[in-house]
Design an enzyme around this catalytic site. Structure first.
Site, PDB file in Angstrom:
ATOM      1  N   CYS A 133      65.773 -23.943 -67.406  1.00 25.25           N
ATOM      2  CA  CYS A 133      65.987 -22.604 -66.859  1.00 25.25           C
ATOM      3  C   CYS A 133      65.275 -21.561 -67.711  1.00 25.25           C
ATOM      4  O   CYS A 133      65.763 -21.192 -68.788  1.00 25.25           O
ATOM      5  CB  CYS A 133      67.490 -22.295 -66.786  1.00 25.25           C
ATOM      6  SG  CYS A 133      67.861 -20.645 -66.182  1.00 25.25           S
ATOM      7  N   CYS A 136      67.295 -18.349 -68.161  1.00 22.08           N
ATOM      8  CA  CYS A 136      68.375 -18.446 -69.141  1.00 22.08           C
ATOM      9  C   CYS A 136      67.854 -18.416 -70.574  1.00 22.08           C
ATOM     10  O   CYS A 136      68.425 -17.749 -71.447  1.00 22.08           O
ATOM     11  CB  CYS A 136      69.156 -19.748 -68.938  1.00 22.08           C
ATOM     12  SG  CYS A 136      69.689 -20.075 -67.257  1.00 22.08           S
ATOM     13  N   ASP A 137      66.786 -19.163 -70.824  1.00 21.18           N
ATOM     14  CA  ASP A 137      66.389 -19.436 -72.208  1.00 21.18           C
ATOM     15  C   ASP A 137      65.079 -18.790 -72.643  1.00 21.18           C
ATOM     16  O   ASP A 137      64.725 -18.863 -73.822  1.00 21.18           O
ATOM     17  CB  ASP A 137      66.286 -20.954 -72.418  1.00 21.18           C
ATOM     18  CG  ASP A 137      67.625 -21.649 -72.205  1.00 21.18           C
ATOM     19  OD1 ASP A 137      68.658 -21.013 -72.498  1.00 21.18           O
ATOM     20  OD2 ASP A 137      67.636 -22.806 -71.757  1.00 21.18           O
TER      21      ASP A 137
END
Length: 307
Positions: A133, A136-137
């Protein structure tokens, strides 16, 4: 046992849309979700093909709108994992965290999860440089070099998003052209921070405490190549979240649920919608449409069976 007219499993766009339609029809409906309502939309940085949102909308905001709209009409959402399904007479009985739940009609909207590369180092370095992701990261890789794997819409979108943080993004694809839509392909090729490595496949992700390099193979020359990188992002498709159904419902060879045009599975009163369903296209708008059809079909089924 908790018995409902309709039980929906999964609170992504398909499940929440089905829940919205069922709640408006005043069916006694329960939606079960093991994580947070929204599904994979929560991991999408920006959605620009949701009809009517000309400026685009963040995945998080769109997921909130799906949830809030369903709750407005009284949909009950409960946090619980479903581990199995069996038929008992006319009921579809689900094995859940809080005990058996019986459904007179059932909609499976369990979605899908990121597919793994299956190469050495991937599992060992997951969460330590290997990610599925970018939204997300990505912020953890500011001013670093990262490698992204894949060639579809998600890979193209996420590679472009990663350039907000990384100083260099290698996009590795095993074919000699991307499968992403044309506008995304154009953006990738116009971005000076993205270098596409055509006809390459991953052999390993390497590192001790974190990702340090990736080993690739040129599929045309057969030569191996090692790239220094601190992050490896995997966007090579999805696997349906249907393993708990393998002994109770026929699935296609990839594990997706087969339905007819009304979202009906081979089991009477059991419907499927969204990314867990065998379909030519997996998009938010398709999942929402599936959910609406499945909910309406479930209503018809309940009417015909005296509920």
């Amino acid at each position: 046992m908790d018995i409902r007219d309709l039980v929906i499993v999964g609170a992504g766009p398909a499940g929440l849309t089905a829940g919205l339609y069922a709640a408006r029809a005043r069916l006694d409906t329960l939606l079960l979700e093991r994580l947070s309502p929204g599904g994979q939309v929560l991991n999408t940085h920006w959605v620009e093909n949701w009809p009517g949102d000309l400026a685009g909308v963040s995945g998080f905001d769109l997921a909130d709108r799906f949830r809030d709209h369903a709750l407005k009409f009284g949909l009950e959402i409960k946090s619980s994992e479903v581990r199995g399904l069996k038929l008992e007479g006319g009921l579809k009985v689900l094995d859940t965290d809080y005990g058996p739940v019986g459904a007179k009609a059932l909609i499976l909207a369990t979605g899908a999860s990121p597919r793994k590369l299956g190469v050495p180092g991937e599992a060992e370095l997951a969460g330590r440089g290997v990610s599925y992701c970018g939204t997300c990261d990505g912020p953890f890789f500011r001013d670093k070099v990262v490698v992204a794997f894949g060639g579809g819409n998600t890979a193209a979108e996420e590679a472009a998003f990663l350039t907000k943080f990384a100083k260099k993004v290698y996009l590795v694809h095993r074919r000699d052209e991307l499968r992403a839509c044309k506008v995304l392909c154009e953006r990738v090729q116009a971005n000076p921070l993205i270098e596409v490595l055509w006809s390459h496949a991953p052999l390993a992700i390497e590192g001790t405490g974190g990702v340090e390099s990736v080993l690739l193979k040129d599929l045309k020359s057969g030569q191996e190549r090692r790239l220094a990188a601190e992050g490896a992002f995997v966007f090579v498709g999805t696997n349906p979240n249907t393993s708990f159904l393998k002994d109770s419902l026929p699935l296609d060879p990839e594990g997706f649920i087969v339905t007819d045009l009304n979202m009906q599975t081979s089991l009477p009163g059991v419907f499927a919608a969204g990314d867990c369903r065998a379909s030519i296209l997996r998009q938010i708008v398709v999942a929402a449409g599936d959910g609406a059809v499945a909910s309406f079909a479930a209503q018809r089924y309940l009417e015909e069976h005296g509920t």
